[in-house]
Design an enzyme around this catalytic site. Structure first.
Site, PDB file in Angstrom:
ATOM      1  N   CYS A   1      14.988  -9.924   1.708  1.00 28.85           N
ATOM      2  CA  CYS A   1      13.748 -10.148   0.974  1.00 28.85           C
ATOM      3  C   CYS A   1      14.046 -11.046  -0.212  1.00 28.85           C
ATOM      4  O   CYS A   1      15.049 -10.842  -0.895  1.00 28.85           O
ATOM      5  CB  CYS A   1      13.192  -8.804   0.497  1.00 28.85           C
ATOM      6  SG  CYS A   1      11.644  -8.962  -0.413  1.00 28.85           S
ATOM      7  N   LEU A   2      13.193 -12.033  -0.428  1.00 29.75           N
ATOM      8  CA  LEU A   2      13.426 -12.955  -1.554  1.00 29.75           C
ATOM      9  C   LEU A   2      13.347 -12.224  -2.894  1.00 29.75           C
ATOM     10  O   LEU A   2      13.850 -12.726  -3.895  1.00 29.75           O
ATOM     11  CB  LEU A   2      12.422 -14.107  -1.506  1.00 29.75           C
ATOM     12  CG  LEU A   2      12.550 -15.044  -0.299  1.00 29.75           C
ATOM     13  CD1 LEU A   2      11.485 -16.135  -0.349  1.00 29.75           C
ATOM     14  CD2 LEU A   2      13.940 -15.659  -0.213  1.00 29.75           C
TER      15      LEU A   2
ATOM     16  N   HIS B   1       6.620  -6.645   7.282  1.00 30.35           N
ATOM     17  CA  HIS B   1       7.376  -6.696   6.019  1.00 30.35           C
ATOM     18  C   HIS B   1       6.495  -7.256   4.890  1.00 30.35           C
ATOM     19  O   HIS B   1       6.413  -6.664   3.807  1.00 30.35           O
ATOM     20  CB  HIS B   1       8.630  -7.566   6.224  1.00 30.35           C
ATOM     21  CG  HIS B   1       9.427  -7.831   4.981  1.00 30.35           C
ATOM     22  ND1 HIS B   1      10.749  -7.460   4.852  1.00 30.35           N
ATOM     23  CD2 HIS B   1       9.105  -8.451   3.806  1.00 30.35           C
ATOM     24  CE1 HIS B   1      11.193  -7.826   3.646  1.00 30.35           C
ATOM     25  NE2 HIS B   1      10.219  -8.437   3.008  1.00 30.35           N
ATOM     26  N   GLU B   2       5.812  -8.370   5.181  1.00 28.03           N
ATOM     27  CA  GLU B   2       4.971  -8.994   4.145  1.00 28.03           C
ATOM     28  C   GLU B   2       3.767  -8.115   3.823  1.00 28.03           C
ATOM     29  O   GLU B   2       3.373  -8.006   2.668  1.00 28.03           O
ATOM     30  CB  GLU B   2       4.511 -10.396   4.579  1.00 28.03           C
ATOM     31  CG  GLU B   2       5.638 -11.395   4.841  1.00 28.03           C
ATOM     32  CD  GLU B   2       6.676 -11.461   3.731  1.00 28.03           C
ATOM     33  OE1 GLU B   2       6.313 -11.307   2.547  1.00 28.03           O
ATOM     34  OE2 GLU B   2       7.869 -11.657   4.051  1.00 28.03           O
TER      35      GLU B   2
ATOM     36  N   HIS C   1       4.471  -5.572   1.301  1.00 29.54           N
ATOM     37  CA  HIS C   1       4.458  -6.060  -0.086  1.00 29.54           C
ATOM     38  C   HIS C   1       3.075  -5.878  -0.725  1.00 29.54           C
ATOM     39  O   HIS C   1       2.978  -5.653  -1.927  1.00 29.54           O
ATOM     40  CB  HIS C   1       4.821  -7.550  -0.139  1.00 29.54           C
ATOM     41  CG  HIS C   1       6.295  -7.829  -0.128  1.00 29.54           C
ATOM     42  ND1 HIS C   1       7.142  -7.392  -1.116  1.00 29.54           N
ATOM     43  CD2 HIS C   1       7.080  -8.522   0.734  1.00 29.54           C
ATOM     44  CE1 HIS C   1       8.378  -7.806  -0.861  1.00 29.54           C
ATOM     45  NE2 HIS C   1       8.367  -8.486   0.262  1.00 29.54           N
TER      46      HIS C   1
ATOM     47  N   GLY D   1       9.003 -15.577   5.024  1.00 34.62           N
ATOM     48  CA  GLY D   1       7.733 -14.992   4.635  1.00 34.62           C
ATOM     49  C   GLY D   1       7.699 -14.836   3.131  1.00 34.62           C
ATOM     50  O   GLY D   1       8.750 -14.711   2.492  1.00 34.62           O
TER      51      GLY D   1
ATOM     52  N   GLN E   1       4.929 -11.271  -4.732  1.00 34.40           N
ATOM     53  CA  GLN E   1       6.273 -11.790  -5.022  1.00 34.40           C
ATOM     54  C   GLN E   1       6.268 -12.992  -5.956  1.00 34.40           C
ATOM     55  O   GLN E   1       7.315 -13.383  -6.471  1.00 34.40           O
ATOM     56  CB  GLN E   1       6.991 -12.178  -3.715  1.00 34.40           C
ATOM     57  CG  GLN E   1       7.294 -10.992  -2.826  1.00 34.40           C
ATOM     58  CD  GLN E   1       8.061 -11.449  -1.607  1.00 34.40           C
ATOM     59  OE1 GLN E   1       7.469 -11.869  -0.625  1.00 34.40           O
ATOM     60  NE2 GLN E   1       9.384 -11.381  -1.676  1.00 34.40           N
TER      61      GLN E   1
END
Ligand code: NI
Length: 164
Positions: free
Chosen positions: A89-90, A131-132, A135, A45, A50
């Site tokens: 997480c990236l 999760h996304e 963000h 994701g 991000q």
């Protein structure tokens, strides 16, 4: 446009993202590039903040699921039932932790042409969507951990990123 993923400490990750108002070719192109970047980084994701864009959209590609785009998502409902699952997480590469989240979610969003759709998701896809979506509200998965665990995960991340 050369996209890259911003990491912890970048202010944009803490902002409440604004709604997408223009459904144009630029949006489609950004989404396309987000998929490229997400796959390159082996993520499942990726949310617009991000990549430094404070707008409400994200992409997902869970294992065994098709690529999905969520623009201006609204979480309509989440299950009472919760489940613990490991997340990374990236924007915090190299650290993972178990996060408690609802098992399923009902979400409404728009596609790249602005058309509204609804989706019921459960399990990993629900987890990724939540999760996304976090963000877009300036939240990271570590914010959902008990304070002592959050501190540990962040200090581990900081040590690792200093040693790079
Ligand atoms: Ni993330």
């Amino acid at each position: 446009m050369d996209l890259d993923v911003v990491t912890l400490g970048n202010e944009v990750l803490r902002e409440k993202a604004k709604a997408v108002e223009t459904f144009d070719q630029a949006l489609e192109e950004t989404v396309r590039q987000m998929f490229v970047l997400m796959r390159e980084k082996k993520g499942v994701g990726l949310a617009a903040p991000q990549i430094g864009i404070s707008r409400r959209f994200f992409v997902t590609e869970a294992v065994d699921d098709k690529p999905r785009v969520f623009i201006n998502p609204e979480i309509i409902e989440t299950s009472q039932e919760t489940v613990n699952g490991e997340e990374g997480c990236l924007s915090l590469p190299g650290v993972w932790a178990n996060v408690v989240r609802p098992y399923s979610v009902k979400v409404q969003a728009q596609d790249t042409s602005g058309k509204i759709f609804h989706l019921n998701a459960e399990g990993w896809l629900a987890r990724i969507i939540l999760h996304e979506n976090d963000h877009l509200n300036g939240l990271l998965f570590v914010d959902r951990l008990p304070q002592n665990i959050k501190n540990k995960v962040i200090s581990k991340y900081e040590k690792m990123s200093q040693n790079k």
